[in-house]
Write an enzyme that holds these catalytic residues in place. Sequence first.
Site, PDB file in Angstrom:
ATOM      1  N   GLY B  88      -2.100  -0.897  32.470  1.00 39.77           N
ATOM      2  CA  GLY B  88      -0.892  -0.737  33.277  1.00 39.77           C
ATOM      3  C   GLY B  88      -0.815  -1.940  34.203  1.00 39.77           C
ATOM      4  O   GLY B  88      -0.994  -3.068  33.756  1.00 39.77           O
ATOM      5  N   SER B 121      -7.022  -3.503  28.929  1.00 42.84           N
ATOM      6  CA  SER B 121      -5.981  -4.245  29.637  1.00 42.84           C
ATOM      7  C   SER B 121      -6.320  -4.299  31.135  1.00 42.84           C
ATOM      8  O   SER B 121      -7.340  -4.873  31.496  1.00 42.84           O
ATOM      9  CB  SER B 121      -4.623  -3.603  29.339  1.00 42.84           C
ATOM     10  OG  SER B 121      -3.583  -4.384  29.866  1.00 42.84           O
ATOM     11  N   ALA B 122      -5.541  -3.695  32.013  1.00 43.25           N
ATOM     12  CA  ALA B 122      -5.866  -3.701  33.439  1.00 43.25           C
ATOM     13  C   ALA B 122      -7.273  -3.134  33.688  1.00 43.25           C
ATOM     14  O   ALA B 122      -8.003  -3.612  34.558  1.00 43.25           O
ATOM     15  CB  ALA B 122      -4.833  -2.884  34.214  1.00 43.25           C
ATOM     16  N   HIS B 158      -4.972  -9.339  26.462  1.00 39.97           N
ATOM     17  CA  HIS B 158      -3.676  -9.604  25.806  1.00 39.97           C
ATOM     18  C   HIS B 158      -3.502 -11.102  25.561  1.00 39.97           C
ATOM     19  O   HIS B 158      -2.387 -11.626  25.677  1.00 39.97           O
ATOM     20  CB  HIS B 158      -2.494  -9.138  26.675  1.00 39.97           C
ATOM     21  CG  HIS B 158      -2.443  -7.678  26.952  1.00 39.97           C
ATOM     22  ND1 HIS B 158      -2.211  -6.747  25.986  1.00 39.97           N
ATOM     23  CD2 HIS B 158      -2.581  -6.989  28.114  1.00 39.97           C
ATOM     24  CE1 HIS B 158      -2.197  -5.538  26.547  1.00 39.97           C
ATOM     25  NE2 HIS B 158      -2.429  -5.655  27.834  1.00 39.97           N
ATOM     26  N   GLU B 193      -5.217  -9.302  21.291  1.00 39.50           N
ATOM     27  CA  GLU B 193      -4.912  -7.895  21.001  1.00 39.50           C
ATOM     28  C   GLU B 193      -5.838  -7.391  19.894  1.00 39.50           C
ATOM     29  O   GLU B 193      -6.092  -8.098  18.925  1.00 39.50           O
ATOM     30  CB  GLU B 193      -3.465  -7.751  20.508  1.00 39.50           C
ATOM     31  CG  GLU B 193      -2.402  -8.414  21.373  1.00 39.50           C
ATOM     32  CD  GLU B 193      -2.190  -7.722  22.698  1.00 39.50           C
ATOM     33  OE1 GLU B 193      -2.913  -6.768  23.016  1.00 39.50           O
ATOM     34  OE2 GLU B 193      -1.294  -8.164  23.438  1.00 39.50           O
TER      35      GLU B 193
END
Lengths: 241, 241
Positions: B88, B121-122, B158, B193
Site C-alpha cells: 500500500g 511492496s510497502a 516493483h 514483480e
Amino acid sequence: MELFLLSNGKVSGESELLGYAKGPIQSMLLSKKIRSAVLVPYAVIRGNYDARAAELENSLGIQVTSLHHFDDPVKAIEEAECILVSGGNTWLLNQMLHENGLIVPIQRAVREREIPYIGWSAGCNVATPSIRTTNDMPVRNSVVLPALGLFPVQINPHYIDAHLSGHMGETRDERIAEFCAVNPSEYVIALREGSLLHVSGDELEYYSVKAQGYKVFRHNQETHEYFDTQALAEVVPFRCR
Amino acid sequence: MELFLLSNGKVSGESELLGYAKGPIQSMLLSKKIRSAVLVPYAVIRGNYDARAAELENSLGIQVTSLHHFDDPVKAIEEAECILVSGGNTWLLNQMLHENGLIVPIQRAVREREIPYIGWSAGCNVATPSIRTTNDMPVRNSVVLPALGLFPVQINPHYIDAHLSGHMGETRDERIAEFCAVNPSEYVIALREGSLLHVSGDELEYYSVKAQGYKVFRHNQETHEYFDTQALAEVVPFRCR
C-alpha cells in the site's frame, strides 16, 4: 507575482530545455526587460550545474548564473532579476533550499518584489505548499516537506495516466487518490508533460503544447480534465481564465 | 530469522494475493506448524483491512487477524505466530509503525523469537534500514524515514526498467542512480514483480516466478542482473546461495 510552473523541462523529442514554453517565457522577459537570471541548481544530482545554466542561456537568450557561484546565495536571490529553478530530485532541492536559508528570500523576491519564478518538475513541486505530491525518491536521511508555497495548491508534475504492462505497483492515479484520502480537504492538480500554469499579476492561465488538459483530484469526487483554469477558481486567489 | 521480502502482492493476471510465493511460504508455515498470523494493515489507504486479511486467509490457509482488532497492538505482535505486512503506501505504514510503538516489538519478535515476517511492496520497504527507496508519494505532513532494518540493504520493490513513451520524468534507473549518488556507500537491490528474497536462519535465497534476475545498484559501478544471492555476500550477514 509572476510564476511559470512547468510539468517538465523538455518534451519528448525536443532538444531545447524549456523549448515548449519559450514563447510565453520570452515574451514576459522582454516586456519586463529582464536580461539575466540566477539558476537554483540543487535538484541536479548527476549532471553539471554550469552545463544546465548554459542550456538555459541558449534557450532563453539571457545570462544565467548558477547559485553555487555566489559566496552569498541569499544576496544573489535578493539581487536577481529572475529566478530559474531546475528539475531533478525534489527532495534534495527542497532540503537545500531550507539548509541554505533560501525559503524566505525566494518568497520575498517573488511575492514582494515581483521577481519572476520559473520552475519545472522539481522546481514546480517546491513552488507549492509542500513536496507531498512529488514522484521522486526520498534519497536523503533527513527530509523536510514544507516548500515555498508560492502557489497555494499541490501540483503533481510529469502526470501520466498510461500504465506499463505487468507493473503491479500503484498507478499515478492511485498514488494521487491515496494522497487525497489522507488529505481530504486538499486538491491535487496533475500537470501532463508539456503543460504549465502561468500566474501573471492576479491572473492564472493554463497552457499545454499538446493541447491536452490538466486534471484535478479531490477525495471522493470524480476526476475531470480541464483546458482552462476556471475549475481552480475556488482554491486559488487568482482570476482564472 | 525468517523473512520473506516480496516485490509485490500479485503478479499480472493473478487473482490470489501472494499466489506466486505460496509454495515457499506454505512450506515454511507447515514446517513451523504455524496456524495463525497477524496482519499489519496500515499501508492500505483505500481498501478494507478485514478484506485484506480475508484474502490472505484464503491464499495461505491460516487464520489472519488485522492488527486494528487488538486493543493492544504491541501485545498482539508479542503473541503472534507470524507477521504479515501488507503493501500500500509505504510512508503511511512506516509512520504508523513508529506512532504505534511497533518498531522495537516487531524487531524483537523477528530477531529474538524467530517469528516469520512476510512483507510485500510497502511491507518489503519497511523491512530494510529506511524507506528511502520507496516508489510511493509522501502523503503525510510529517514523515519518518528509518524503518525496521530487519534486512540490512535498501530494496526497491516493483522494480521495472521499461519506460512509458513520452514520459519525461526520471526513469526508475535514474531515480535509483540518484539515490546511489547521494549515498555512495550504499547498495540498492532492485526486485522485479514476482520476485522475492527469502532469509531462513542464516541463509539468503532469491526466487523469481518469471525466472528474471534482480539488479544491484552502486554508485559509479555498472549495474548487473543476478539470479542467485552471491552478489550480496559482502553486504549481508547471511550465507548466500
